[in-house]
Design an enzyme around this catalytic site. Structure first.
Site, mmCIF file in Angstrom:
data_model
loop_
_atom_site.group_PDB
_atom_site.id
_atom_site.type_symbol
_atom_site.label_atom_id
_atom_site.label_comp_id
_atom_site.label_asym_id
_atom_site.label_seq_id
_atom_site.Cartn_x
_atom_site.Cartn_y
_atom_site.Cartn_z
ATOM 1 N N PHE A 137 118.825 46.788 18.234
ATOM 2 C CA PHE A 137 117.911 47.484 17.336
ATOM 3 C C PHE A 137 117.391 46.477 16.315
ATOM 4 O O PHE A 137 117.968 46.291 15.240
ATOM 5 C CB PHE A 137 118.644 48.645 16.650
ATOM 6 C CG PHE A 137 117.737 49.588 15.918
ATOM 7 C CD1 PHE A 137 116.904 50.443 16.611
ATOM 8 C CD2 PHE A 137 117.732 49.627 14.533
ATOM 9 C CE1 PHE A 137 116.077 51.329 15.938
ATOM 10 C CE2 PHE A 137 116.914 50.506 13.851
ATOM 11 C CZ PHE A 137 116.084 51.356 14.549
ATOM 12 N N GLY A 138 116.285 45.804 16.668
ATOM 13 C CA GLY A 138 115.722 44.786 15.792
ATOM 14 C C GLY A 138 114.218 44.907 15.677
ATOM 15 O O GLY A 138 113.498 44.786 16.683
ATOM 16 N N ASP B 196 137.237 52.365 22.609
ATOM 17 C CA ASP B 196 137.319 53.805 22.852
ATOM 18 C C ASP B 196 135.942 54.366 23.214
ATOM 19 O O ASP B 196 134.946 53.638 23.304
ATOM 20 C CB ASP B 196 137.872 54.481 21.596
ATOM 21 C CG ASP B 196 138.434 55.868 21.859
ATOM 22 O OD1 ASP B 196 138.362 56.345 23.008
ATOM 23 O OD2 ASP B 196 138.945 56.489 20.905
ATOM 24 N N GLN C 136 129.536 52.075 19.151
ATOM 25 C CA GLN C 136 128.290 51.314 19.154
ATOM 26 C C GLN C 136 128.573 49.894 18.674
ATOM 27 O O GLN C 136 129.101 49.699 17.575
ATOM 28 C CB GLN C 136 127.257 51.978 18.247
ATOM 29 C CG GLN C 136 126.082 51.078 17.864
ATOM 30 C CD GLN C 136 125.238 50.648 19.052
ATOM 31 O OE1 GLN C 136 125.141 51.365 20.044
ATOM 32 N NE2 GLN C 136 124.621 49.479 18.950
ATOM 33 N N HIS D 297 123.720 44.044 18.438
ATOM 34 C CA HIS D 297 123.420 42.731 19.001
ATOM 35 C C HIS D 297 124.050 41.613 18.171
ATOM 36 O O HIS D 297 124.243 41.729 16.965
ATOM 37 C CB HIS D 297 121.909 42.526 19.132
ATOM 38 C CG HIS D 297 121.139 42.723 17.865
ATOM 39 N ND1 HIS D 297 119.766 42.701 17.817
ATOM 40 C CD2 HIS D 297 121.541 42.955 16.589
ATOM 41 C CE1 HIS D 297 119.358 42.896 16.583
ATOM 42 N NE2 HIS D 297 120.407 43.054 15.827
ATOM 43 N N ASN D 298 124.406 40.528 18.857
ATOM 44 C CA ASN D 298 124.949 39.306 18.265
ATOM 45 C C ASN D 298 126.371 39.466 17.721
ATOM 46 O O ASN D 298 126.868 38.580 17.026
ATOM 47 C CB ASN D 298 124.049 38.771 17.144
ATOM 48 C CG ASN D 298 122.591 38.746 17.520
ATOM 49 O OD1 ASN D 298 122.230 38.316 18.615
ATOM 50 N ND2 ASN D 298 121.735 39.226 16.627
ATOM 51 N N SER E 81 125.197 41.173 14.330
ATOM 52 C CA SER E 81 125.590 39.852 13.827
ATOM 53 C C SER E 81 126.905 39.867 13.055
ATOM 54 O O SER E 81 127.118 39.043 12.161
ATOM 55 C CB SER E 81 124.473 39.264 12.958
ATOM 56 O OG SER E 81 123.266 39.181 13.680
#
Length: 271
Positions: free
Chosen positions: A125-126, A175, A179, A182-183, A201
């Site tokens: 999500f970027g 589990d 979520q 990314h990174n 990140s």
């Protein structure tokens, strides 16, 4: 009796064939694959694979599973029905993939268990706002790498990287409904309980435990051997091992003092 069994077998194979055709048409429309003749039926289980995929003869592809081009499947891999293995995905030996799993842009190690509904390797999500005020997507071009002996619960999502690969260390256990952005880098032998959310990140050390619904903000680091109580929120780096809790997360003794003080104030207010 024998005649009835033969009829049932014929009906089963017809329905299986139709199901594979529908799945393959939908898959080709989604991924832009035009030449359906490049896909063939796998002899062990009845799934479909691209002719350029490298699949060990001991692998099992259940009916409805699809393996895309240049994918690599090791010995004794099991792919459940409805699962899609995207282009150039690598799956290590003895790894079990459940039903309706979506794998893309990822490398999965040996002896892993991926439960049903998991998505690995989708875009993170970027976004950013350009000079005209429009929301623009940041490129998400790297991979997700899953270590050996990792177990990932149902409906968990692990995003691919944008400036570094997303990494899950060996022997980590995740589990359901987790979520991982990314990174993110997660060390070895970590445990992430249900509904935990890790923003992009983040760097997490080894032997870290996140309780249920723990939230970790982006670009923070968590040292090895940290345990976070359920519903905690990490808003800044945690540099020392130990137990933490609260919002924002603080050492567990400090959090308990905060809760006790609030209870005393509340009781005085009532009286």
């Amino acid at each position: 009796m024998a005649v009835n069994l033969k009829r049932l077998a014929v009906l089963f194979f017809k329905s299986t064939f139709k199901q594979n055709c529908v799945i393959l048409r939908n898959f080709s429309a989604t991924c832009g694959v035009e030449n359906l003749q490049e896909f063939q039926k796998w002899q062990n289980g009845g799934g479909i694979f691209h002719q350029s995929a490298c699949i060990d003869s001991t692998a099992l592809l259940e009916v409805g599973a699809i393996v895309h081009s240049n994918a690599v499947l090791g010995a004794n891999v099991c792919i459940g029905s409805g699962t899609v293995v995207g282009p150039a995905v690598t799956i290590g030996q003895s790894t079990k993939i459940g039903y309706n799993v979506a794998l893309s842009n990822c490398i999965i190690g040996d002896s892993c268990i991926i439960h049903s509904g998991v998505c690995i390797g989708q875009d993170g999500f970027g976004f950013f706002v350009d000079e005209h005020g429009k929301m623009m997507k940041k490129p998400q071009m790297l991979n997700a790498r899953i270590g050996d002996h990792v177990e990932i619960g149902a409906n968990t999502c692990i995003d691919r990287g944008s400036w570094r690969d997303t990494v899950i260390g060996d022997h980590s256990k995740i589990d359901n409904l987790v979520q991982i952005g990314h990174n993110v880098i997660i060390g070895k032998s970590c445990m992430l309980c249900g509904q935990a959310g890790i923003a992009g990140s983040v760097t997490i050390g080894d032997y870290v435990t996140l309780g249920g619904r723990v939230a970790v903000r982006d670009h923070v680091s968590i040292a090895s051997k940290v345990r976070l109580a359920a519903n905690s929120c990490v808003t800044k780096d945690i540099g020392e091992s130990g137990d933490y809790g609260g919002f924002p997360a603080v050492p567990i003794c400090e959090w308990r003092r905060q809760v006790a003080k609030q209870c005393r104030i509340s009781k005085k207010g009532i009286l």
